[in-house]
Design a protein around this motif. Structure first.
Motif, PDB file in Angstrom:
ATOM      1  N   GLU A 152       0.547  -6.060   6.163  1.00  0.00           N
ATOM      2  CA  GLU A 152      -0.351  -5.850   5.028  1.00  0.00           C
ATOM      3  C   GLU A 152      -1.092  -7.134   4.642  1.00  0.00           C
ATOM      4  OE1 GLU A 152       0.700  -3.157   1.709  1.00  0.00           O
ATOM      5  OE2 GLU A 152       2.722  -3.259   2.550  1.00  0.00           O
ATOM      6  N   LYS A 153      -0.381  -8.246   4.650  1.00  0.00           N
ATOM      7  CA  LYS A 153      -0.989  -9.513   4.233  1.00  0.00           C
ATOM      8  C   LYS A 153      -2.169  -9.880   5.121  1.00  0.00           C
ATOM      9  CE  LYS A 153       0.191 -14.291   3.072  1.00  0.00           C
ATOM     10  NZ  LYS A 153       1.283 -15.290   2.957  1.00  0.00           N
ATOM     11  N   ALA A 154      -2.030  -9.627   6.418  1.00  0.00           N
ATOM     12  CA  ALA A 154      -3.087  -9.987   7.363  1.00  0.00           C
ATOM     13  C   ALA A 154      -4.216  -8.966   7.396  1.00  0.00           C
ATOM     14  CB  ALA A 154      -2.501 -10.149   8.760  1.00  0.00           C
ATOM     15  N   ASN A 155      -4.041  -7.853   6.707  1.00  0.00           N
ATOM     16  CA  ASN A 155      -5.034  -6.770   6.759  1.00  0.00           C
ATOM     17  C   ASN A 155      -5.472  -6.331   5.369  1.00  0.00           C
ATOM     18  OD1 ASN A 155      -5.298  -5.739   9.760  1.00  0.00           O
ATOM     19  ND2 ASN A 155      -3.122  -6.171   9.433  1.00  0.00           N
ATOM     20  N   GLN A 156      -5.662  -7.291   4.485  1.00  0.00           N
ATOM     21  CA  GLN A 156      -6.063  -6.960   3.123  1.00  0.00           C
ATOM     22  C   GLN A 156      -7.432  -6.291   3.059  1.00  0.00           C
ATOM     23  OE1 GLN A 156      -4.390  -7.299  -0.160  1.00  0.00           O
ATOM     24  NE2 GLN A 156      -2.946  -6.908   1.505  1.00  0.00           N
ATOM     25  N   LEU A 158      -8.455  -4.056   5.037  1.00  0.00           N
ATOM     26  CA  LEU A 158      -8.329  -2.693   5.553  1.00  0.00           C
ATOM     27  C   LEU A 158      -7.926  -1.746   4.429  1.00  0.00           C
ATOM     28  CD1 LEU A 158      -8.453  -1.402   8.459  1.00  0.00           C
ATOM     29  CD2 LEU A 158      -5.957  -1.489   8.418  1.00  0.00           C
ATOM     30  N   SER A 159      -8.648  -0.642   4.274  1.00  0.00           N
ATOM     31  CA  SER A 159      -8.274   0.336   3.255  1.00  0.00           C
ATOM     32  C   SER A 159      -7.195   1.253   3.819  1.00  0.00           C
ATOM     33  CB  SER A 159      -9.484   1.174   2.834  1.00  0.00           C
ATOM     34  OG  SER A 159      -9.976   1.926   3.928  1.00  0.00           O
ATOM     35  N   GLY A 160      -6.179   1.549   3.019  1.00  0.00           N
ATOM     36  CA  GLY A 160      -5.109   2.437   3.464  1.00  0.00           C
ATOM     37  C   GLY A 160      -3.992   1.685   4.140  1.00  0.00           C
ATOM     38  N   HIS A 161      -3.036   1.196   3.334  1.00  0.00           N
ATOM     39  CA  HIS A 161      -1.923   0.414   3.873  1.00  0.00           C
ATOM     40  C   HIS A 161      -0.659   1.241   4.092  1.00  0.00           C
ATOM     41  CE1 HIS A 161      -3.459  -3.891   2.742  1.00  0.00           C
ATOM     42  NE2 HIS A 161      -4.310  -3.204   3.480  1.00  0.00           N
ATOM     43  N   GLN A 162      -0.736   2.539   3.862  1.00  0.00           N
ATOM     44  CA  GLN A 162       0.415   3.385   4.184  1.00  0.00           C
ATOM     45  C   GLN A 162       0.682   3.299   5.681  1.00  0.00           C
ATOM     46  OE1 GLN A 162      -2.383   4.365   2.683  1.00  0.00           O
ATOM     47  NE2 GLN A 162      -1.952   5.439   0.779  1.00  0.00           N
ATOM     48  N   ALA A 163       1.928   3.034   6.045  1.00  0.00           N
ATOM     49  CA  ALA A 163       2.248   2.810   7.455  1.00  0.00           C
ATOM     50  C   ALA A 163       3.617   3.432   7.744  1.00  0.00           C
ATOM     51  CB  ALA A 163       2.244   1.323   7.774  1.00  0.00           C
ATOM     52  N   VAL A 164       3.607   4.607   8.329  1.00  0.00           N
ATOM     53  CA  VAL A 164       4.823   5.393   8.540  1.00  0.00           C
ATOM     54  C   VAL A 164       5.557   4.915   9.793  1.00  0.00           C
ATOM     55  CG1 VAL A 164       5.722   7.721   8.969  1.00  0.00           C
ATOM     56  CG2 VAL A 164       3.793   7.384   7.395  1.00  0.00           C
ATOM     57  N   ALA A 165       6.865   4.749   9.670  1.00  0.00           N
ATOM     58  CA  ALA A 165       7.680   4.465  10.857  1.00  0.00           C
ATOM     59  C   ALA A 165       8.087   5.762  11.543  1.00  0.00           C
ATOM     60  CB  ALA A 165       8.906   3.646  10.470  1.00  0.00           C
ATOM     61  N   LEU A 166       8.653   6.690  10.767  1.00  0.00           N
ATOM     62  CA  LEU A 166       9.122   7.967  11.321  1.00  0.00           C
ATOM     63  C   LEU A 166       8.596   9.113  10.486  1.00  0.00           C
ATOM     64  CD1 LEU A 166      10.933   9.751  13.151  1.00  0.00           C
ATOM     65  CD2 LEU A 166      12.836   9.224  11.605  1.00  0.00           C
ATOM     66  N   ARG A 230      12.493  -3.637  -0.356  1.00  0.00           N
ATOM     67  CA  ARG A 230      11.834  -4.830   0.168  1.00  0.00           C
ATOM     68  C   ARG A 230      10.721  -5.285  -0.772  1.00  0.00           C
ATOM     69  NH1 ARG A 230      10.202  -3.998   6.355  1.00  0.00           N
ATOM     70  NH2 ARG A 230      10.561  -6.249   6.404  1.00  0.00           N
ATOM     71  N   LYS A 231      10.470  -6.578  -0.790  1.00  0.00           N
ATOM     72  CA  LYS A 231       9.370  -7.106  -1.574  1.00  0.00           C
ATOM     73  C   LYS A 231       8.035  -6.704  -0.959  1.00  0.00           C
ATOM     74  CE  LYS A 231      11.888 -11.014  -3.512  1.00  0.00           C
ATOM     75  NZ  LYS A 231      12.036 -12.494  -3.582  1.00  0.00           N
ATOM     76  N   ARG A 232       6.997  -6.742  -1.793  1.00  0.00           N
ATOM     77  CA  ARG A 232       5.658  -6.432  -1.331  1.00  0.00           C
ATOM     78  C   ARG A 232       5.107  -7.578  -0.484  1.00  0.00           C
ATOM     79  NH1 ARG A 232       3.249  -2.532  -4.468  1.00  0.00           N
ATOM     80  NH2 ARG A 232       1.780  -2.442  -2.727  1.00  0.00           N
ATOM     81  N   TRP A 233       3.958  -7.356   0.129  1.00  0.00           N
ATOM     82  CA  TRP A 233       3.364  -8.332   1.029  1.00  0.00           C
ATOM     83  C   TRP A 233       3.116  -9.678   0.350  1.00  0.00           C
ATOM     84  CZ3 TRP A 233      -1.307 -10.598  -0.067  1.00  0.00           C
ATOM     85  CH2 TRP A 233      -2.079  -9.970  -1.064  1.00  0.00           C
ATOM     86  N   ASP A 234       2.882  -9.660  -0.991  1.00  0.00           N
ATOM     87  CA  ASP A 234       2.583 -10.898  -1.712  1.00  0.00           C
ATOM     88  C   ASP A 234       3.824 -11.527  -2.329  1.00  0.00           C
ATOM     89  OD1 ASP A 234       3.118  -9.066  -3.678  1.00  0.00           O
ATOM     90  OD2 ASP A 234       1.208  -9.277  -4.729  1.00  0.00           O
TER      91      ASP A 234
END
Length: 358
Positions: A152-156, A158-166, A230-234
């Motif tokens: 997330e930090k490297a892609n600020q 980019l709109s839409g940071h939802q990122a599903v693992a499973l 977990r903490k957020r990207w910031d």
């Protein structure tokens, strides 16, 4: 329906301890519900070419359409950077890590909701971002890790940071001894359609994330597991454990006999909020957290509203939780009575299905 209280949680994974994400009381015993199934066909995957296939998806592709019996995809230790989809016409598939630890076999990718598709046809969207997508009934996974490592930090920009693992969108999904890791929207527990039943049973496992990271409309049980905040990207601490979007008349998300912990600030996380997907007022989101140890990270008023929908109009409750994040009954913290709790046991969620390792 009552059942005996399950064993206390045991020791945690060295990896999780090293990361500072979990405490020393953790995942549950290895026993599974039910009995072991009979002999299955086995396909082997190994990055070094010592198996039949070098990618997990290639092995899935080799499973015959509408296969009538169990196919075990045995995945040797390694990091498999790929997306995997088990389509609806390939039921009875098991993904089985063959290493000594569930950290030995890792399936990982980094798509997010706003990630552009390579063919230029738009972005993946939340459900399309999944590292592993399961659309086939009677699926099982054990002894492996599934990760979305979108940065997330490297892609600020980019709109839409939802990122599903499973993502699961099927019935009778058994997840036993797995680690599912992400940040926002880690574990999407869905159904094939709004009017379809989709049951998921997760045991002896770990789920890590920060925003709405256990979500969807499935009838899902997380039992004897560790949920790590977990903490957020910031570096900030704020988030929501669950975001159920349960259809009316269905059971939603049940967290039982588990631990919620993580290296985040006290009073910074909600247990959940109601997701009325698409603004659908007919939904009746449900989350119950019971017999679970809650860290001080959980807010004293643990439920909150979402997108104009009040959690008070839906189904959110606790029962006999312990730990510094637990609290007594109040208007802001509904607690089940003993009689109500007797109808919100693990077996009530699973119905006529008894998960069994195969």
């Amino acid at each position: 329906m009552r059942h005996p209280h399950r064993n206390a949680l045991g020791a945690l994974l060295p990896l999780a301890l090293a990361a500072g994400l979990v405490h020393a009381a953790g995942a549950g015993p290895r026993d599974a519900i039910g009995t072991t199934a009979s002999t299955a066909t086995t396909l082997t995957v190994a990055k070094d070419g010592t198996g039949q296939y070098t990618t997990v998806q290639a092995a899935v592709n080799a499973v015959p359409a509408n296969n009538p019996s169990r196919v075990v995809i045995a995945v040797k230790p390694g990091t498999y950077r790929e997306t995997v989809k088990v389509p609806s016409n390939k039921p009875h598939v098991t993904l089985q890590g063959t290493g000594g630890s569930r950290t030995d076999t890792v399936i990982v990718y980094n798509n997010a909701s706003g990630t552009p598709k390579p063919d230029g046809s738009g972005t993946y969207g939340t459900s399309g971002s999944a590292t592993v997508a399961v659309e086939a009934d009677d699926f099982q996974a054990r002894n492996l890790s599934i990760t979305n490592d979108f940065d997330e930090k490297a892609n600020q920009s980019l709109s839409g940071h939802q990122a599903v693992a499973l993502r699961t969108a099927a019935d009778k999904v058994f997840l036993d001894g797995v680690i599912v890791t992400g940040d926002q929207d880690t574990l999407l527990l869905d159904t094939a359609a709004k009017d379809r039943l989709g049951r998921v049973y997760m045991s002896n496992s770990y789920v890590l994330g920060n925003v709405d990271f256990i979500f969807g409309r499935a009838t899902a049980v997380i039992d004897r597991s560790v949920i790590t905040l977990r903490k957020r990207w910031d570096g900030s601490s704020a988030g929501y454990v669950t975001a159920p979007s349960t259809a009316a008349g269905r059971k939603g998300i049940l967290i039982a006999n588990s631990t919620v912990n993580g290296d985040v600030s006290n009073g910074s996380f909600y247990l959940g909020r109601p997701w009325h997907a698409g603004g659908d007022a007919s939904l009746d989101p449900q989350a119950t957290v019971r017999n679970t140890t809650l860290s001080a990270a959980i807010k004293a008023a643990p439920w909150t509203d979402m997108s104009g929908f009040s959690w008070r109009d839906d189904r959110f409750a606790e029962y006999r939780n312990t730990g510094p994040g637990a609290g007594t009954a109040s208007a802001d913290r509904p607690q089940l009575t003993d009689a109500q709790a007797a109808d919100q046991e693990v077996t009530d969620w699973l119905g006529d299905w008894t998960p069994a390792a195969s």
